[in-house]
Design an enzyme around this catalytic site. Structure first.
Site, mmCIF file in Angstrom:
data_model
loop_
_atom_site.group_PDB
_atom_site.id
_atom_site.type_symbol
_atom_site.label_atom_id
_atom_site.label_comp_id
_atom_site.label_asym_id
_atom_site.label_seq_id
_atom_site.Cartn_x
_atom_site.Cartn_y
_atom_site.Cartn_z
ATOM 1 N N LYS A 175 -4.009 10.030 5.386
ATOM 2 C CA LYS A 175 -4.749 8.933 6.005
ATOM 3 C C LYS A 175 -3.971 7.630 5.807
ATOM 4 C CE LYS A 175 -7.622 5.633 5.157
ATOM 5 N NZ LYS A 175 -7.314 4.691 6.230
ATOM 6 N N GLU A 250 -1.791 5.095 -7.568
ATOM 7 C CA GLU A 250 -0.738 4.071 -7.666
ATOM 8 C C GLU A 250 -1.382 2.772 -7.216
ATOM 9 O OE1 GLU A 250 2.359 4.635 -8.622
ATOM 10 O OE2 GLU A 250 2.509 6.812 -8.497
ATOM 11 N N CYS A 284 3.764 -3.807 -4.463
ATOM 12 C CA CYS A 284 2.958 -3.576 -5.674
ATOM 13 C C CYS A 284 3.703 -3.982 -6.933
ATOM 14 C CB CYS A 284 2.571 -2.114 -5.754
ATOM 15 S SG CYS A 284 3.978 -1.018 -5.614
ATOM 16 N N GLU A 385 -4.004 -10.319 -8.479
ATOM 17 C CA GLU A 385 -2.920 -9.936 -7.583
ATOM 18 C C GLU A 385 -3.106 -10.650 -6.242
ATOM 19 O OE1 GLU A 385 -2.877 -5.917 -5.905
ATOM 20 O OE2 GLU A 385 -0.744 -5.785 -6.370
HETATM 21 P P1 NAP Z 1 -6.514 -0.823 -0.112
HETATM 22 O O1 NAP Z 1 -7.383 -1.776 0.565
HETATM 23 O O2 NAP Z 1 -6.902 -0.329 -1.447
HETATM 24 O O3 NAP Z 1 -6.327 0.410 0.897
HETATM 25 C C1 NAP Z 1 -5.458 1.483 0.665
HETATM 26 C C2 NAP Z 1 -5.902 2.679 1.476
HETATM 27 O O4 NAP Z 1 -7.169 3.117 1.016
HETATM 28 C C3 NAP Z 1 -6.068 2.397 2.949
HETATM 29 O O5 NAP Z 1 -5.663 3.523 3.677
HETATM 30 C C4 NAP Z 1 -7.565 2.166 3.053
HETATM 31 O O6 NAP Z 1 -8.082 2.385 4.327
HETATM 32 C C5 NAP Z 1 -8.074 3.196 2.092
HETATM 33 N N1 NAP Z 1 -9.444 2.967 1.619
HETATM 34 C C6 NAP Z 1 -10.156 1.817 1.630
HETATM 35 N N2 NAP Z 1 -11.386 2.023 1.131
HETATM 36 C C7 NAP Z 1 -11.472 3.330 0.801
HETATM 37 C C8 NAP Z 1 -12.483 4.148 0.226
HETATM 38 N N3 NAP Z 1 -13.679 3.677 -0.130
HETATM 39 N N4 NAP Z 1 -12.223 5.467 0.018
HETATM 40 C C9 NAP Z 1 -11.028 5.973 0.336
HETATM 41 N N5 NAP Z 1 -10.033 5.250 0.886
HETATM 42 C C10 NAP Z 1 -10.238 3.936 1.106
HETATM 43 O O7 NAP Z 1 -5.057 -1.385 -0.308
HETATM 44 P P2 NAP Z 1 -4.196 -2.172 0.768
HETATM 45 O O8 NAP Z 1 -4.827 -3.493 0.946
HETATM 46 O O9 NAP Z 1 -3.978 -1.316 1.953
HETATM 47 O O10 NAP Z 1 -2.783 -2.272 0.009
HETATM 48 C C11 NAP Z 1 -2.492 -3.230 -0.939
HETATM 49 C C12 NAP Z 1 -2.693 -2.717 -2.360
HETATM 50 O O11 NAP Z 1 -1.940 -1.535 -2.581
HETATM 51 C C13 NAP Z 1 -2.213 -3.675 -3.409
HETATM 52 O O12 NAP Z 1 -3.157 -3.763 -4.448
HETATM 53 C C14 NAP Z 1 -0.934 -3.053 -3.926
HETATM 54 O O13 NAP Z 1 -0.586 -3.428 -5.220
HETATM 55 C C15 NAP Z 1 -1.221 -1.617 -3.818
HETATM 56 N N6 NAP Z 1 0.004 -0.812 -3.772
HETATM 57 C C16 NAP Z 1 0.400 -0.108 -4.887
HETATM 58 C C17 NAP Z 1 1.569 0.639 -4.873
HETATM 59 C C18 NAP Z 1 2.015 1.415 -6.088
HETATM 60 O O14 NAP Z 1 2.921 2.232 -5.959
HETATM 61 N N7 NAP Z 1 1.439 1.199 -7.261
HETATM 62 C C19 NAP Z 1 2.344 0.687 -3.712
HETATM 63 C C20 NAP Z 1 1.919 -0.032 -2.594
HETATM 64 C C21 NAP Z 1 0.750 -0.777 -2.648
HETATM 65 P P3 NAP Z 1 -8.260 1.206 5.437
HETATM 66 O O15 NAP Z 1 -7.576 0.001 4.922
HETATM 67 O O16 NAP Z 1 -7.641 1.797 6.618
HETATM 68 O O17 NAP Z 1 -9.729 1.025 5.612
#
Ligand code: NAP
Ligand code: MG
Length: 490
Positions: A175, A250, A284, A385
């Site tokens: 997804k 992650e 991240c 963050e």
């Molecule tokens: P996010 O809002 O947490 O979303 C990540 C994914 O999870 C998206 O596909 C999102 O779907 C989905 N999602 C949202 N709510 C969900 C739920 N209740 N159940 C299951 N899946 C759900 O993160 P983002 O804003 O896309 O990305 C930024 C974040 O990712 C930052 O905090 C960053 O630090 C972190 N990150 C970490 C790493 C690492 O390796 N540690 C790498 C990259 C990014 P939709 O958005 O499509 O609704």
């Protein structure tokens, strides 16, 4: 004409039964580049069911590691033949520069190559435990792997999960983030052209609260591997309790970059810029908190701010652009809000702080490289963050203080130290509570090394042998070499 994307279910490209489509934008100019389906709960459940059947049939899970390696290599080659297109698509959907997108595409192809190679290496242990007991330890696939990825590295984060999950022999359901599905679609098109058996890999576009939630909750999913924010990571973990599926997370970061008086200052300034402004800070592992020892604090800031002001923010496809767009209007607003908070908290805004609306960029979401100095540990811009091109710089006196303030965070993803004294550098880096660290560098890493965080930055590790382990069960098989009664009950 705008392309209508489709779901990939059981080896076919299909429309969702939900007629609603999501506009996919280029954040550099708000052009609609595609329309994406929004899969329903029922479609997600159905896909999981077929994926499970495929797993149980053994069509992929029973293949030898060498046979699986062959398919992974086919995918790597397909990706290598399409690197330019992959990079172009990633740039258009995410807003990053072509330079960054090219590097992501190459890394993604190499990840498939790496796991193909790993599969060709014999794995497992056997030993004679007690007299007649021969023990074998073998790794087996887990079943159905649900893979949920964010928008900041849509291609690379997808591949970091797809490659090891397939290598291990699982069925997979990917997804992508709702706003950045384009390169995932391309990867599935390429996988469709290989010998990967039908029914093993699924691409479900749609919202996290629907598709993601169903994956995390499903009793038929055996591992959910999630990359994204810490808040959603917490939801995933709760949703996974029903069948106690394995959870691999992650998550976010607020990583320290510690610069000592005795560092090579040019090098430290250079990497400290790269550490936060690469990917416009939407990374991240960004070094978003810089700590500078008092003896070089003023000089560091002067050099740093001067260089930050010169970063060329621009359209991803212009070779002169050094930093691209913010992924969406909503995310841009959230970053600008943090900048406002920083001003109100009394941090000194040394440069940047604004949306860029100059000619050619006015339709896109661009923010100036932003530097706050004279910050304190209690400020929200230091604790939370921001995930944008915003860095905070704080002064410290000695090693003890550096370690204390660097670790004063709920996160623990990455960290770096700059010093010419290798003994000091080692002393410090060993005390930094984080999973990905550097001495006199930032962001440089490789596919062999485990990627993941301490504390609330996650659970588990991606990449390397660790990343393969994440998608495997471990079994002990004990063989009695002298089968005769033991008369335990006589
Ligand atoms: P996010 O809002 O947490 O979303 C990540 C994914 O999870 C998206 O596909 C999102 O779907 C989905 N999602 C949202 N709510 C969900 C739920 N209740 N159940 C299951 N899946 C759900 O993160 P983002 O804003 O896309 O990305 C930024 C974040 O990712 C930052 O905090 C960053 O630090 C972190 N990150 C970490 C790493 C690492 O390796 N540690 C790498 C990259 C990014 P939709 O958005 O499509 O609704
Ligand atoms: Mg989100």
């Amino acid at each position: 004409m705008t392309q209508n994307l489709k779901l990939y279910i059981n080896g076919e490209w299909v429309d969702s039964s939900n007629p609603e489509m999501q506009d996919i934008l280029n954040p550099a100019n708000q052009e609609v580049i595609a329309k994406a389906p929004k899969a329903t709960k029922e479609e997600t459940k159905e896909a999981i069911k077929i994926a499970k059947k495929a797993f149980e049939s053994g069509v992929w899970s029973d293949r030898t590691p060498q046979e699986r390696a062959e398919v992974l290599l086919q995918i790597a080659v397909k990706m290598e033949e399409n690197l330019d297109e992959l990079a172009q698509l990633e740039m258009r959907n995410n807003g990053k520069t072509l330079r960054e997108a090219r590097s992501d595409a190459a890394d993604a192809a190499n990840t498939f190559r790496y796991y193909a190679g790993l599969l060709n290496h014999p794995d497992g242990v056997t030993y004679q435990a007690t007299g007649d007991l021969q023990t074998m330890i073998v790794k087996e696939p887990m079943g159905v792997a649900g893979l949920i990825v964010p928008w900041n590295f849509p291609l690379l984060m997808s591949v970091w999960k797809i490659a090891p999950a397939l290598a291990a022999g699982n069925s997979i359901i990917l997804k992508p983030a709702e706003i950045t599905p384009i390169t995932a679609v391309k990867v599935f098109e390429l996988m469709d052209q290989t010998d990967l058996p039908k029914g093993v890999a699924y691409l479900l576009m749609g919202s996290g609260s629907i598709v993601g939630q169903v994956i995390a909750e499903s009793d038929d999913v055996d591992i959910v591997s999630f990359t994204g924010s810490t808040g959603v990571g917490r939801n995933i973990m709760q949703a996974a309790t029903g069948n106690l599926k394995k959870v691999s997370l992650e998550l976010g970061g607020k990583s320290p970059n510690i610069i000592f008086d005795d560092a090579d200052l040019e090098t430290a300034v250079d990497y400290a810029l790269f550490g936060i402004f690469m990917g416009a800070g939407q990374v991240c592992s960004s070094g978003s908190r810089i700590f500078v020892q008092e003896g070089v604090y003023e000089e560091f800031i002067e050099k740093y701010v001067e260089r930050a002001k010169r970063i060329k923010v621009g359209l991803g496809n212009e070779e002169s652009s050094q930093m691209g767009a913010i992924v969406s209007e909503k995310h841009m607003e959230s970053i600008l809000e943090y900048i406002q908070i920083g001003k109100e908290e009394g941090a000194h805004l040394a440069c940047g702080g604004n949306r860029i609306l100059r000619d050619g960029l006015e339709k896109g979401f661009f923010i100036e490289p932003t530097v706050f100095t004279d910050v304190t540990s209690d400020m929200r811009i230091v604790r939370e963050e921001i995930f944008g091109p915003v860095v905070v710089i704080q002064k410290f006196k000695d090693e003890a203080e550096a370690i204390r303030i660097a670790n004063d965070t709920e996160f623990g993803l990455a960290g770096a130290v700059f010093s010419k004294d290798q003994n000091r550098a080692m002393r410090i880096i060993k005390k930094v509570r984080a999973g990905i660290t550097w001495v006199n560098a930032y962001h440089l890493t490789n596919v062999q090394a485990p990627w993941g965080g301490y504390k609330q930055s996650g659970i588990g590790r991606s990449l390397g042998t660790f990343g393969l382990d994440e998608y495997q069960e471990t079994k002990q098989i004990n063989i009695n070499l002298d089968p005769k009664p033991i008369h335990f009950f006589e």
